[in-house]
Motif scaffolding. Structure first.
Motif, short mmCIF file in Angstrom:
data_model
loop_
_atom_site.label_atom_id
_atom_site.label_comp_id
_atom_site.label_asym_id
_atom_site.label_seq_id
_atom_site.Cartn_x
_atom_site.Cartn_y
_atom_site.Cartn_z
N UNK A 1 0.85 -1.19 0.00
CA UNK A 1 0.00 0.00 0.00
C UNK A 1 0.88 1.24 0.00
N UNK A 2 0.29 2.36 -0.37
CA UNK A 2 1.08 3.57 -0.50
C UNK A 2 1.52 4.12 0.85
N UNK A 3 0.78 3.76 1.88
CA UNK A 3 1.13 4.29 3.20
C UNK A 3 2.21 3.45 3.88
N UNK B 1 12.63 -3.68 -4.81
CA UNK B 1 13.85 -4.23 -5.43
C UNK B 1 13.71 -4.25 -6.94
N UNK B 2 12.53 -4.61 -7.39
CA UNK B 2 12.29 -4.69 -8.83
C UNK B 2 12.19 -3.29 -9.43
N UNK B 3 11.56 -2.40 -8.72
CA UNK B 3 11.50 -1.00 -9.19
C UNK B 3 12.92 -0.44 -9.28
N UNK B 4 13.70 -0.64 -8.23
CA UNK B 4 15.08 -0.16 -8.24
C UNK B 4 15.84 -0.73 -9.43
N UNK B 5 15.63 -2.01 -9.68
CA UNK B 5 16.38 -2.67 -10.74
C UNK B 5 16.02 -2.10 -12.11
N UNK C 1 3.56 2.48 -15.43
CA UNK C 1 2.36 2.94 -14.74
C UNK C 1 2.34 2.43 -13.31
N UNK C 2 2.82 1.21 -13.14
CA UNK C 2 2.84 0.65 -11.79
C UNK C 2 3.91 -0.43 -11.73
N UNK C 3 4.21 -0.84 -10.53
CA UNK C 3 5.22 -1.88 -10.34
C UNK C 3 4.76 -3.18 -11.00
N UNK D 1 6.66 7.60 -0.64
CA UNK D 1 5.76 7.64 -1.80
C UNK D 1 6.24 8.53 -2.95
N UNK D 2 6.80 9.68 -2.61
CA UNK D 2 7.20 10.59 -3.69
C UNK D 2 8.34 9.99 -4.50
N UNK D 3 9.26 9.34 -3.82
CA UNK D 3 10.39 8.73 -4.53
C UNK D 3 9.90 7.61 -5.44
N UNK D 4 9.03 6.79 -4.90
CA UNK D 4 8.52 5.65 -5.66
C UNK D 4 7.88 6.15 -6.96
#
Lengths: 466, 529, 529, 466
Positions: free
Chosen positions: A2-4, B364-368, A28-30, A15-18
């Motif tokens: 979750x974002x929190x 980890x996957x995002x970082x990668x 668009x998303x992970x 959240x901002x970094x992500x």
């Protein structure tokens, strides 16, 4: 997630970094990154795990609460050995191996990890002095693996299958060794006589199909093998290799196996500066002469000295890297991987602190305490020593003459906060003493077993009378 | 520091630590035990260990520590496939107590309830994470766990009477080499599958290799390239079809925690490295810790002893130790495994929970993938295979283009990178990817740190083009200079211990400058790390 | 490392450690306690602390630690008068347990018997070492102990009705400046005695200064020059003759342990620094620990609370805490003093015993006289005063001759020395000895290490003559370069906090380069220590 | 010493080295070096000290044995505060301050000790943000000293003697402050009303001979001063300086005193990342505005930023060193010496880990737990709160209505392993809760006191009836 969910261990949960990173890669998303994972393999639910303790104070309270259920050998009087030993660990050892630089490093090059290479080269070198052999490996997992590999090396060198086991071996170690080598080698047991090798029995079974003779000294009962030189001669006469499994703790006073003809010396370093850790801190060494025939069969890394671009400077590096599975995959010797390097550094610091004089005094102390404990326990009516061999640190008593069982002694003494030893069979108890076992401790054990024996005898007498 | 080899610091008579004296009562009772030793057992000359005061030993090793680059100090994303993540200090602090360090493994289990409960709980948590039925925590490293995998597979086939026929193990070139090596050590022939043109594991090639002679497939997924095999279930199914087992090297499961599980793809056995995915420190190369997870069918073959949980009639719970059963492969290691790391891994999971593990994987996957994008912006760098596709938790890159342009190899770039306080490793041999380097950022590094790392990488690549001599002659800012490997491969010249060195190089002239008086005083001038 | 100031590492939203949540039951009962705060008490804007993940905080401080030269790393004999001896690691290990760290000082004394017994034992051991009647361990440093000395002296005179008349304290210029400073803070006028031509304390000058206005003499012996005042008893007697008390600054008693004692020379009060003579670490400048030892007559004035030992009728012993008596100067610090250092010092004494303390003193003095001989062999170095005589545990040297020859000052030499991984300090102001430097080898360093240090010193002296520019522009191998002191003495320019810096230097241009992207990547290139 | 005495801590006890050094300096024996110590002052006998434990393992066993007699607040449920507080210390804090480089360093220059200067500059800066003031010192000994010095500074700045004490102060702190300043200042107590300052009473005693008004917030009873702004105005109106003694733990949510007009803010940092250490780990801070009038009266070292020879590089150094006793002996401001630097580094690491959000959440948690504990205890029949002020972490209860004494409650609850608090007088108990005191802990305390109260009331009722 979750974002929190923001966690101290995972900075980019902020959240901002992500979001900034997703934007940078145009996702668009992970979820996008998992495109290759088929839908039917996706878990699709949260793992069923206990509720987390994300606040460090809560985690600490929880884990400390669990560990508080343990009663350590600081609180119990322990005569337990049998593979894991209670030796004193100098504070400097812990200081060094808990240094963040060593604890968290892995596999850098000899440049930025110069310290690691030097510390492990020094470990090899310090062990080499203690063992009087020119080559020692970067530690493998434990003494079990070291011995298994030592025997496998003998098989590869000789091209033979038979291994004659002439000592009493720790059962778990035998189990590991057997499963490891059984495709390549056959283990044959030559029963011991009075605690140590039956040299005559060995001679009768030796032949030019024997790859190795395997000696354990001290054996599982703590018996020091007195006929090593004779065994070496017999083995060498048929072209067999003498593999000695040992604990190096006694070699400040005892003759190292290499000086008695051993070809491959292997064992565990837990005694040299490692805590007991519930049996969870072992490292294996394999020592050989500076002979390529042997060295090229070693699977572990070997760090060596090398010159550098600066005249007079000494650098470090991997010796004969092409032996290893890192270089050759299945064509390497067994395999190499993460094993027990930090424990090797610990053992090196330990030996540097102890020095020749410390190892000598420690060896003498262990011999003296062992002998004293043997005397005290053997003085109990009905209790006899298991054999007449020289013992270091461990020995066995037979309590049947006192009308006791080994398990019964353990059960009774545990009620007094004493762990009297390890039952080897119904009537045999293996007792271990170290420099942390004082005379008073030994006297306490003797008194407790003596009282049991007396009570038992009294009961028996009474029963006999009745 | 320019710290000598420790033997050069010896001064006769100094002591580092003293041994407790033999009590008079003991001495009176036993006499001179050393004098009583048979001549053959009494060591003639004392071991030539150094003689040093305590502080000098300490200083020596503290200085060596500063000459070492721990993961706590750099942006340690360069040791790809190794999963260098943050090892929380609280976990080190929690384990450093007598309630763990001073426990003997054969103590009364009633006195060991804490450590047994933690071990049992961790097994159950890893069972849930893998989807498997049972878990063993005995092994001390990933390769040891791979050995246990193949040992169980071997025992399984033997128990089924198929031990003699099933003599082959199939793996892939981008699976960890220990799969091949351990299977070989267990007596198997190895068949290695290479990827298809896109870098994906080649299902057709697998099917061609499978036969009744196959004991198992042993694969990593995602592979060292960071590519996830989308046909993994078909791989497992194909193996099962010929009666082989499927073994999953999950040493590094960091990218798929909570996403997908070994058992869900049908695997029979898998292992984790607690020192990778579950954060225990790498300790200069061990101790790590392995976890073997198996299906119901393979559970009887797990190594022993096992930790069991007993619930009494009154509902009270207690933990006990049970010896290995008849089908077990027996002991693979002393007692219960690397206990300090078991407690660390347990603590790490407890600090994160299900949502935290998922977050670790996802970040980890995002970082990668962020790192992938940034690296590909460096001229001369490429990521072979699966072009344009996302990767999971790591990528094997190539400097082939840069090498062709400049003649500077990946190894040289890695060495120069150390001058920037960073490092990387290339990859396992053979270099299937030419001029390889393998990066894995894990979840532990921030965007700013990843940017910092890529900045250093780009700078070295620039140097390779503009001032290649600087790269070629690196390192320039380390405690030691470019080291000559030829010394290390020649039996006449190698020196694996100080003892051998003194024997082979009796004159002080050749290759050493130690003991030149004030030489150590150059100290900081050459300090690194 | 080129590690930024920590505020530059902040990333919004990152967390270093989480706080345990408020339990629902508590929240239900109390509501939103922050919202309930009166407006004036509710903080408007959160404090501008940095926001950082845990590993980044750790890495930052670990890197800073590597940029610091601890006594464990160098041959730390250059901080003369500071008694940089080995602080045994076992003592750090012994104290780091909940049985000490998690003790509250107001717990039931029955639950604190261990720490109370150690405290009481250490008091008694220090009483024996000083020859005094009673000891207090309350103070946190040497200067704080000096304050307690003068506070007790003041209370003593006041109790005797002489407080108003006795308004002067006499000290010597080679006694630690805190004697003068603390006495001044206690309201006294200070008279400072300079040495005679030979460097020995001037008894005639003392006698001339003494009067019924004298409250006390407060002296160090041996003085900072390492010269022992052979007339020390006459000094004390002379003070007593005018009704003054004699206070002995034994912060550094390292050279005379077991040789001679404060009370034997007639002193009424003295203090030790546990962080000097008794080995507790200096901790970047504290916490140290002071011990005040007093005669029977001054015992009632000791600070409280006191640890007392009760022997019951059955012989059982128990320790208790007793509040300060009516004559006591009261509390000088919270509770019982610097407990970690009390336990460390106790452990150090227990590891050595009487013979060990004597050995420490004798070897410290041997080392010092050996060092003296070696330093005097360096052209340009001298040891003013007491020519040809032995010194006790330290020497204040002078580079005056070298300065006259080369123009290179002692301070410049010290800075250059840091490039060799060593350092020294000059001395307290005023520089009565010109171009001073003060060395104290203690007992902790080996002959080889002392030779190494002198070698570096000689090398820098050679540079001063042959390549003075190298010395003048030092340091050359540190993480930071020659720093401009004028910034630090100008109220318009100084910046004592980051907050003030940002206010005074709003543009990023002036005097900073932080935040330049990859700047931190230069890393090892500038690494030191 | 004897020639056979060789000790690991003293390398040159090695006999050969010792002799070589004597030879080098031309001394027949060490005795020569003591020529200046008159014979009549020589001790001439061995010190009477316990037999030493020269083997580290024996020392460790001895000291651990002594410490094992302690029962810590991990084993007891503690509601003790009163100057030393039980807060959670993150592991990273201990890791950093136990780094050998920091632990064993002392007083190097800003070059080789760059890390120490930066870490302490950062401590100053982090505290400055929490306190909203521009200048914070390198820590002095403790909050007692910090406050004593803060008041002394006010005396030196104003040249006046009167100090009006408007809060309830910890008695030991008052004792220290009084003895420290009494030559220069007179402390006058303005009694509090309902837990906090009597602003009207203060006004009536203010005059142009007042050097300072001294506020403690939270006070010894944990009361937060609500009228600080009014007190500041009143003090400033007569040219007096407002000195606020405080604990910084609450300023994630509470308005810092500087924003309410305080001129000198001082106190203790023990709450910020230091263990309780039996009261043995305190450090004092003094914060002021960036005003030379105040700064030049500070005795402690102040580390500041400075430019270096490298453009753009930032170095560190001592600000206005000429203030100090190191530079000026008795003409310096009070004195400077070894104090509490390492604790300052610890507090800095703590604040960096907590960040703004952590300090906010902690402050809220402490307010909530305090209020909850007040509610629970006040709900016990006969137990009433000591006052109506806002409390942070500590508060008092009066147990007289329940027929109890404070000492009696302590004695009774200690039997259950609970330290319920500190008796301030016969019937007043000061209770402390922190983030380590859970709701369940508070409930347990309430239940225990409730049971006592009930038993007491029952007895009283019975006695009344009888």
């Amino acid at each position: 997630m979750t974002d929190s969910f923001v966690h101290p261990y995972i900075p980019n949960t902020a959240p901002a970094t992500k979001q900034a990173m997703l934007d940078a890669v145009g996702a668009a998303s992970i979820e996008e990154f998992y495109a290759d994972v088929p839908a039917e393999l996706r878990l699709g639910r949260a793992l069923e795990l206990p509720a987390p303790l994300v606040a460090e104070q809560d985690l600490a309270r929880h884990v400390r609460g669990l560990l508080a259920k343990n009663r350590s050998t600081d609180e119990r009087l322990s005569f337990l050995g049998h593979g894991t030993y209670h030796h004193y660990v100098p504070a400097v050892v812990d200081e060094v191996i808990n240094r963040s630089e060593f604890l968290t490093a892995y596999a850098g090059e000899p440049y930025e990890d110069h310290g690691r290479f030097q510390a492990l080269f020094q470990y090899q070198s310090l062990m080499a002095e203690l063992l009087a052999m020119d080559v020692v490996n970067v530690p493998t997992y434990d003494g079990y693996q070291a011995t298994a590999t030592g025997l496998a090396m003998a098989g590869r060198i000789t091209g033979r299958r038979r291994v004659l086991v002439v000592s009493d071996v720790l059962p778990a170690k035998h189990s590991k060794v057997l499963d490891f080598v059984r495709v390549h080698l056959d283990l044959e047991i030559v029963p011991t006589v009075n605690g140590t090798a039956d040299v005559a029995g060995l001679a009768s079974r030796l032949g030019d199909d024997v790859a190795a003779v395997w000696v354990e000294t001290p054996s599982v009962t703590g018996a020091v093998e007195a006929s090593l030189a004779a065994i070496a001669d017999a083995a060498h006469a048929v072209g067999a290799i003498l593999v000695v499994g040992t604990d190096p703790i006694g070699y400040g006073v005892l003759t190292p196996p290499a000086e008695q003809g051993a070809d491959i010396v292997c064992g565990d370093i837990q005694s040299l500066g490692l805590h007991q850790w519930y049996g969870g801190a072992h490292g294996g060494f394999i020592a050989v002469a500076d002979d390529p025939t042997f060295i090229m069969e070693m699977p572990s890394r070997l760090f060596g000295l090398a010159t550098t671009d600066v005249p007079g400077e000494v650098g470090f590096g991997d010796v004969a890297y092409e032996r290893t599975s890192f270089a050759l995959r299945e064509e390497g010797k067994e395999w190499v991987g993460t094993a027990a390097a930090l424990w090797g550094i610990a053992a090196g610091v330990y030996l540097a602190l102890m020095g020749p004089q410390g190892m000598r005094e420690l060896g003498e102390l262990l011999l003296a305490r062992t002998r004293y404990a043997q005397q005290r326990l053997a003085a109990i009516p009905g209790v006899v020593l298991g054999d007449d061999a020289l013992h270091l640190r461990e020995f066995t008593i037979d309590v049947s003459g006192a009308g006791l069982t080994a398990a019964g002694v353990v059960e009774a003494l545990r009620r007094d906060g004493i762990e009297p030893g390890v039952p080897l069979d119904a009537h045999t108890l293996a007792v271990c003493v170290t420099e942390l076992t004082s005379q008073a401790d030994i006297d306490r054990l003797a008194a407790a077993i003596g009282a049991l024996a007396e009570a038992s005898t009294a009961t028996t007498t009474q029963e006999t009378r009745a | 520091w320019d710290e000598p080899v420790i033997f050069e610091l010896s001064t006769p008579g100094e002591r580092g630590v003293l041994v407790t004296p033999i009590e008079p009562g003991v001495r009176d009772a036993v006499g001179d035990v050393v004098a009583q030793l048979p001549a053959g057992l009494r060591r003639a000359a004392p071991p030539a260990l150094p003689e040093m005061g305590q502080q000098r030993v300490l200083k020596h090793y503290l200085r060596l520590s500063q000459e070492n680059l721990g993961a706590d100090f750099n942006v340690d994303i360069g040791q790809g496939t190794c999963t260098m993540k943050y090892s929380p200090k609280i976990n080190d602090q929690l384990i450093g107590v007598p309630q763990l360090t001073a426990m003997h493994p054969l103590q009364d289990p009633a006195d060991a309830q804490g450590v047994l409960e933690i071990t049992w709980n961790l097994e159950r948590m890893l069972a849930e994470i893998s989807g498997m039925a049972e878990v063993s925590l005995h092994t001390q490293g990933g390769s040891a766990a791979i050995w246990a995998n193949i040992a169980m597979i071997r025992a399984y086939h033997e128990a089924n009477g198929e031990g003699a026929e099933r003599r082959e193990v199939i793996t892939t070139i981008f699976s960890h080499p220990s799969n091949a090596a351990a299977a070989k050590a267990a007596g198997y022939e190895i068949i290695t599958i290479h990827p298809d043109a896109e870098g994906y594991p080649d299902l057709a090639a697998l099917k061609a290799a499978l036969s009744p002679r196959t004991a198992a497939i042993m694969v990593t997924n995602p592979e060292d390239t960071g590519i996830y095999n989308p046909a993994i279930k078909q791989w497992v199914d194909a193996a099962h079809e010929v009666g082989a087992l499927a073994s999953y090297d999950q040493a590094n499961a960091n990218g798929i925690l909570g996403i997908t599980r070994a058992r869900d793809a049908g695997f029979d056995v898998c292992h984790f490295n607690l020192h990778k995915t579950f954060s225990t420190p790498h300790a200069c190369g061990g101790p790590g810790a392995g976890a073997n997870a198996v299906s119901e069918a393979l559970a009887p073959f797990l190594p022993g002893p096992r930790v069991v949980r007993d619930v009494a009639a009154d509902g009270s719970v207690c933990f006990d130790v049970q010896e290995a059963g008849p089908l077990s492969i027996g002991a693979v290691a002393p007692f219960h495994g690397v206990v300090p790391n078991i407690v660390r891994a347990y603590s790490w999971i407890m600090a994160l929970g299900a949502e935290g593990l998922l977050a670790a994987a996802e970040i980890a996957v995002l970082n990668n993938n962020y790192l992938l994008k940034r690296v590909l912006e460096i001229p001369g760098a490429s990521a072979p295979y699966a072009e344009g596709r996302r990767r999971i938790e790591q990528v094997r890159y190539s400097w082939q283009e840069l090498f062709e342009d400049t003649g500077i190899s990946s190894e040289e770039i890695g060495i120069r990178l150390s001058d920037f306080g960073m490092h990387y490793w290339t990859s396992h041999h053979p270099y299937v990817v030419p001029q390889p380097f393998t990066l894995e950022p894990t979840e532990s590094y921030s965007m700013a740190e990843i940017d910092e790392y890529v900045g250093a990488l780009a700078e070295v690549a620039r140097e390779a083009r503009e001032t290649p001599e600087v790269v070629r002659t690196a390192p320039h800012n380390q405690t030691v200079h470019h080291t000559h490997h030829d010394d290390l491969d020649d039996p006449e010249r190698w020196a694996i211990t100080w003892r051998a060195y003194r024997r082979k190089y009796p004159s002080t002239g050749s290759g050493r400058r130690f003991g030149e008086g004030a030489s150590a005083a150059v100290g900081l001038a050459e300090s690194a790390a």
